[in-house]
Design an enzyme around this catalytic site. Structure first.
Site, mmCIF file in Angstrom:
data_model
loop_
_atom_site.group_PDB
_atom_site.id
_atom_site.type_symbol
_atom_site.label_atom_id
_atom_site.label_comp_id
_atom_site.label_asym_id
_atom_site.label_seq_id
_atom_site.Cartn_x
_atom_site.Cartn_y
_atom_site.Cartn_z
ATOM 1 N N HIS A 41 0.830 -1.214 0.000
ATOM 2 C CA HIS A 41 0.000 0.000 0.000
ATOM 3 C C HIS A 41 0.864 1.264 0.000
ATOM 4 O O HIS A 41 0.449 2.301 0.504
ATOM 5 C CB HIS A 41 -0.992 -0.001 1.177
ATOM 6 C CG HIS A 41 -2.121 -0.981 0.971
ATOM 7 N ND1 HIS A 41 -3.367 -0.607 0.532
ATOM 8 C CD2 HIS A 41 -2.165 -2.334 1.101
ATOM 9 C CE1 HIS A 41 -4.143 -1.689 0.428
ATOM 10 N NE2 HIS A 41 -3.432 -2.740 0.761
ATOM 11 N N ASP A 43 2.439 2.013 -3.093
ATOM 12 C CA ASP A 43 2.555 2.461 -4.502
ATOM 13 C C ASP A 43 1.679 3.668 -4.805
ATOM 14 O O ASP A 43 2.130 4.623 -5.436
ATOM 15 C CB ASP A 43 2.343 1.307 -5.508
ATOM 16 C CG ASP A 43 0.982 0.642 -5.465
ATOM 17 O OD1 ASP A 43 0.196 0.907 -4.531
ATOM 18 O OD2 ASP A 43 0.698 -0.159 -6.390
ATOM 19 N N GLY A 129 -7.719 -14.786 -7.389
ATOM 20 C CA GLY A 129 -8.225 -14.422 -6.060
ATOM 21 C C GLY A 129 -7.206 -14.654 -4.961
ATOM 22 O O GLY A 129 -7.550 -14.701 -3.779
ATOM 23 N N ALA A 130 -5.936 -14.822 -5.322
ATOM 24 C CA ALA A 130 -4.905 -15.115 -4.322
ATOM 25 C C ALA A 130 -4.078 -13.878 -4.004
ATOM 26 O O ALA A 130 -3.283 -13.877 -3.084
ATOM 27 C CB ALA A 130 -3.999 -16.223 -4.837
ATOM 28 N N SER A 133 -1.981 -11.054 -8.625
ATOM 29 C CA SER A 133 -2.125 -10.152 -9.773
ATOM 30 C C SER A 133 -2.437 -10.836 -11.086
ATOM 31 O O SER A 133 -1.850 -10.530 -12.128
ATOM 32 C CB SER A 133 -0.874 -9.290 -9.943
ATOM 33 O OG SER A 133 -0.769 -8.413 -8.873
ATOM 34 N N SER A 134 -3.412 -11.753 -11.050
ATOM 35 C CA SER A 134 -3.829 -12.335 -12.318
ATOM 36 C C SER A 134 -4.421 -11.242 -13.222
ATOM 37 O O SER A 134 -4.215 -11.264 -14.434
ATOM 38 C CB SER A 134 -4.826 -13.467 -12.097
ATOM 39 O OG SER A 134 -5.894 -13.035 -11.300
ATOM 40 N N GLU A 168 -7.707 -0.449 -15.430
ATOM 41 C CA GLU A 168 -8.236 -0.858 -14.104
ATOM 42 C C GLU A 168 -8.933 0.326 -13.435
ATOM 43 O O GLU A 168 -10.028 0.188 -12.897
ATOM 44 C CB GLU A 168 -7.091 -1.309 -13.181
ATOM 45 C CG GLU A 168 -6.445 -2.624 -13.568
ATOM 46 C CD GLU A 168 -7.067 -3.832 -12.862
ATOM 47 O OE1 GLU A 168 -8.047 -3.672 -12.117
ATOM 48 O OE2 GLU A 168 -6.545 -4.944 -13.085
ATOM 49 N N ASP A 180 1.654 -3.618 -9.702
ATOM 50 C CA ASP A 180 1.407 -4.930 -10.315
ATOM 51 C C ASP A 180 1.678 -4.894 -11.819
ATOM 52 O O ASP A 180 2.310 -5.795 -12.379
ATOM 53 C CB ASP A 180 -0.039 -5.367 -10.058
ATOM 54 C CG ASP A 180 -0.423 -5.294 -8.592
ATOM 55 O OD1 ASP A 180 0.485 -5.206 -7.754
ATOM 56 O OD2 ASP A 180 -1.635 -5.309 -8.298
ATOM 57 N N TYR A 229 -9.998 -1.346 0.058
ATOM 58 C CA TYR A 229 -8.810 -0.800 -0.604
ATOM 59 C C TYR A 229 -9.003 0.697 -0.875
ATOM 60 O O TYR A 229 -8.158 1.526 -0.540
ATOM 61 C CB TYR A 229 -8.578 -1.558 -1.916
ATOM 62 C CG TYR A 229 -7.315 -1.169 -2.644
ATOM 63 C CD1 TYR A 229 -6.138 -1.862 -2.416
ATOM 64 C CD2 TYR A 229 -7.296 -0.118 -3.548
ATOM 65 C CE1 TYR A 229 -4.962 -1.512 -3.086
ATOM 66 C CE2 TYR A 229 -6.141 0.241 -4.213
ATOM 67 C CZ TYR A 229 -4.981 -0.466 -3.990
ATOM 68 O OH TYR A 229 -3.831 -0.116 -4.643
#
Ligand code: GLA
Length: 389
Positions: A41, A43, A129-130, A133-134, A168, A180, A229
């Protein structure tokens, strides 16, 4: 193992392309996921991060389509399909993967590129979901694929990352920072990247060969991620405004303390996390390069405590995992939560010789919420986006 994993993905995506469009793709592009070693947190506060790209990736097969039409098939979503026209304005879809594709096309057009219609097949092996950064890897792979098909060489890696972040932020609806996407675009094999998120300068930090990077999935799915977030981001902006700095990056620890009067205690703790995390990240870059695991272990432990107590983004299961890992590793390795928070994964860095025992220790003392063993994902620091030959 890595080559095998890539070959399997390549076959799967190529086959989906051939099945859907009746010919071979013109090009295959791959972009990696990432794990952040330290600098959480920071960036979006213009600060410092130390992630590495990993050998789990998203692959895009692309070829010319008809006119301005884009047709897409998603291997990982039951071969779900989407079609849109590049001349039409962006229209939000309920399936999130579609917004990523449409958002990247729209963002490239916003940047002034003339895109050609395309046929696309997408697949990946980044655990979803892990917190690995998919989505960023998907965005970067798509930005590269559209660009190379339409105007080869028009964008460098940093611009690809900025385009994926723009998508995004403006189209998918996540107020993420640049970490990411930048590491997915510019990662270097064998190294982590120390990124200055204001200047976007990156410095490779070599990861000694005898060290393993292990990601351990807590089995806690990350919930309420976007709202929490965005809330953290607003709290940081509020604290920066109190101190009259452009971003928390500009605050020293002395200024943080000296100017504290009038700031509520929650905002103060949020700011303290960012200020101290920036210091830890810069220090971690130095000690990792020197292979000083004992110093790294301490910095990662402090980072975790700061995320838990000041930034409040960990959950009890994650704290427990870190505690078990730290108890076993001691000064021989580091462990902390990684990524946006509220579930997901922890990252450990330790000598390769300790991997098996760490896994055994975690299995002995930790269970996921559905009473299973945690998932171990061994990662190799990898290169950034590329067109496959
Ligand atoms: C998510 C965001 C990043 C970064 C991390 C937290 O991964 O996408 O930009 O803010 O959370 O460090």
């Amino acid at each position: 193992m890595t080559a095998e994993r890539r070959a399997l993905l390549r076959d799967r995506v190529t086959q989906a392309y051939v099945d859907s469009y009746g010919e071979e793709p013109a090009m295959l592009v791959a972009a990696p996921g990432r794990v952040n070693l330290i600098g959480e947190h920071t960036d979006y506060n213009d600060g410092f991060v130390l992630p590495c790209a990993i050998d789990y990736e998203t692959m895009v097969a692309i070829g010319p389509g008809s006119g301005s039409q884009v047709d897409v098939v998603a291997c990982d979503f039951d071969s779900d399909r989407d079609s849109f026209d590049l001349t039409e304005p962006f229209a939000k879809q309920s399936a999130e993967w579609k917004n990523h594709v449409r958002g990247i096309a729209a963002s490239l057009i916003d940047k002034g590129l003339s895109l050609l219609g395309a046929n696309i097949a997408i697949g990946g092996n980044v655990p979803q979901g892990a917190g690995l950064s998919s989505s960023a890897s998907l965005g970067v792979a798509l930005a590269k694929a559209f660009t190379e098909l339409s105007q080869p060489g028009a964008l460098n890696e940093t611009d690809l990352a900025l385009t994926a972040q723009h998508s995004e932020n403006h189209y998918v609806g996540c107020a993420c920072g640049i970490m990411d996407q930048l590491v997915s675009a510019r990662g270097l094999s064998g190294s982590a990247l120390l990124i200055d998120c204001r200047s976007l300068d990156t410095k490779p930090v070599f990861i000694p060969d005898d060290l393993a990077i292990m990601v351990i999935h807590s089995g806690v799915q990350r919930g309420l991620v976007d709202s929490a977030y965005n809330e953290r981001r607003e709290q940081c902006e509020k604290a920066a405004a109190h101190y009259r700095v452009a971003a928390l990056r500009d605050l020293t620890i002395e200024q943080l303390e000296a100017g504290r009067a009038g700031l509520d205690s929650l905002s103060y703790r949020r700011a303290r996390h960012v200020v101290t995390e920036n210091m830890r990240t810069l220090a971690a870059g130095e000690v990792l390069k020197d292979g000083d695991l004992s110093a790294l272990s301490k910095l990662m432990a402090e980072s975790h405590a700061s995320m838990r107590d000041d930034f409040e983004i960990t959950v009890p299961a994650i704290d427990r995992l870190v505690e078990i890992g730290a108890e076993y590793l001691g000064a021989a390795g580091g462990i902390r939560m990684t990524g946006g928070g509220f579930g997901g994964c922890v990252v450990a860095i330790a000598p390769k010789s300790r991997v098996t025992a760490l896994e055994a220790r975690v299995n002995e003392h930790y269970q996921t919420p559905d009473a299973c063993h945690a998932r171990f994902i061994l990662c190799a620091p990898s290169g950034g986006v590329s067109v496959l030959s």
